[in-house]
Enzyme design. Structure first.
Site, PDB file in Angstrom:
ATOM      1  N   LYS A 107       0.838  -1.207   0.000  1.00 20.13           N
ATOM      2  CA  LYS A 107       0.000   0.000   0.000  1.00 20.13           C
ATOM      3  C   LYS A 107       0.874   1.260   0.000  1.00 20.13           C
ATOM      4  O   LYS A 107       0.606   2.213  -0.721  1.00 20.13           O
ATOM      5  CB  LYS A 107      -0.912   0.004   1.241  1.00 20.13           C
ATOM      6  CG  LYS A 107      -2.029  -1.037   1.170  1.00 20.13           C
ATOM      7  CD  LYS A 107      -2.785  -1.153   2.494  1.00 20.13           C
ATOM      8  CE  LYS A 107      -3.809  -2.275   2.441  1.00 20.13           C
ATOM      9  NZ  LYS A 107      -4.465  -2.545   3.720  1.00 20.13           N
ATOM     10  N   ASP A 137     -11.468   2.616   3.977  1.00 17.01           N
ATOM     11  CA  ASP A 137     -11.784   1.192   3.813  1.00 17.01           C
ATOM     12  C   ASP A 137     -13.283   0.935   3.756  1.00 17.01           C
ATOM     13  O   ASP A 137     -13.707  -0.198   3.532  1.00 17.01           O
ATOM     14  CB  ASP A 137     -11.201   0.390   4.996  1.00 17.01           C
ATOM     15  CG  ASP A 137      -9.860  -0.223   4.625  1.00 17.01           C
ATOM     16  OD1 ASP A 137      -9.614  -0.426   3.428  1.00 17.01           O
ATOM     17  OD2 ASP A 137      -9.073  -0.505   5.543  1.00 17.01           O
ATOM     18  N   GLN A 168      -5.476  -1.254   9.946  1.00 14.35           N
ATOM     19  CA  GLN A 168      -5.221  -2.561   9.341  1.00 14.35           C
ATOM     20  C   GLN A 168      -5.783  -3.672  10.235  1.00 14.35           C
ATOM     21  O   GLN A 168      -5.520  -3.727  11.422  1.00 14.35           O
ATOM     22  CB  GLN A 168      -3.697  -2.723   9.168  1.00 14.35           C
ATOM     23  CG  GLN A 168      -3.262  -4.009   8.514  1.00 14.35           C
ATOM     24  CD  GLN A 168      -3.605  -4.073   7.017  1.00 14.35           C
ATOM     25  OE1 GLN A 168      -3.495  -3.075   6.296  1.00 14.35           O
ATOM     26  NE2 GLN A 168      -4.037  -5.238   6.555  1.00 14.35           N
TER      27      GLN A 168
END
Ligand code: NDP
Length: 265
Positions: free
Chosen positions: A46, A113, A90
């Protein structure tokens, strides 16, 4: 269907031109509360993508003893920080932290997200697959989609998104009987496999000739990455692993950050 690697490279070029031309200063923060090797490798990818398109990326790595309250304070701080365009936490989180509480507290204006249930952002993997299909002029309307797996990050949001595109959507899971699974597979135009088991989908099943399969699975076998599907399924298109849905998911993070930015202005 375009080759996914080339498609992603072209899209990234377009994104970097857009950022440059509009002199955008975007920043994505990644919060990590684990030292999981898989997470480390996803985050590395990422950060590389962000750097390539001219977006500032920052990793805040916290020890696994971090308490839920400490993580919540950081989330609240990032929610208010005007220098941060968006951020992600995460997953997975350590067991003593309730993922849902964290997700609910990520402001929808920063939720890259799409974890917050109120967020307009589609989670990265479903969004990546659908964006790729749209860019390949796939006609979703009235076709039969089969989603194998019902996790909160892939299966469920995938089904919801395909439904919003007027597909007939079936979701199967570990309690689905094999005969029923075979029936649904035989009738599916689009199959999304997100189970996490190598060789879950094989040529033992009968497919529609023009069926399209997206293999979301990432399994490590003897140091190699394999998906959930046997290679060379008798279908018209099957996404590769590696170099398939993983790349689309990473691309989606960049697209979602741009969307969060646009929604915020
Ligand atoms: P989960 O483990 O959360 O979910 C797996 C799903 O598969 C569950 O819903 C489970 O059913 C279902 N399942 C298990 N066995 C069967 C079976 N025999 N028949 C039908 N369904 C079954 O996984 P995730 O959704 O998070 O991830 C799935 C895979 O995708 C993993 O390999 C993961 O690493 C990968 N992944 C890849 C990404 C990418 O970018 N390429 C992104 C995210 C995930 P039940 O609910 O009944 O237990």
């Amino acid at each position: 269907m375009q080759e996914i690697k080339e498609y992603v490279a072209k899209k990234k070029l377009t994104i970097s031109h857009f950022i440059l031309e509009n002199k955008l200063k975007l920043k994505l923060v990644i919060v990590q509360v684990n030292d999981d090797p898989a997470s480390n490798s996803y985050i590395k990818g990422k950060l590389k993508d962000l750097n390539e398109v001219g977006i500032e990326g920052e990793l805040i790595k916290l020890p696994s003893e971090t308490t839920q309250n400490e993580l919540l304070s950081l989330v609240n701080k990032l929610n208010k920080d005007n220098s941060v365009t968006g951020f992600i936490v995460q997953m997975p989180l350590p067991n003593h932290i309730d993922e849902n509480i964290i997700k609910e507290n990520i402001s929808i204006t920063k939720d890259v997200d799409g974890f917050n249930l109120l967020s307009k952002i589609n989670p990265a993997t479903p969004n990546g697959i659908v964006t790729f299909l749209k860019d390949n002029q796939y006609d979703f309307t009235s076709k039969n989609a089969l989603v194998i797996g019902r996790s909160n990050i892939v299966g469920k949001p995938m089904a919801k998104l395909l439904l919003s595109l007027n597909m007939n959507v079936t979701v199967v899971h570990s309690f689905t009987k094999k005969d029923d699974l075979s029936y649904y597979i035989k009738n599916a135009d689009l199959i999304i496999v997100a189970v996490g088991k190598p060789n879950f989908l094989t040529n033992e099943f009968i497919f529609k000739k023009d069926a399209i399969v997206f293999d979301v699975g990432i399994n490590r076998i003897d140091g190699h990455l394999v998906g959930d599907c046997e290679k060379n399924l008798k279908v018209s298109y099957q996404s590769p692993v590696p170099g398939g849905v993983g790349l689309l998911t990473r691309l989606s993070l960049l697209l979602n950050l741009l969307e969060v930015y646009r929604n915020g202005i």
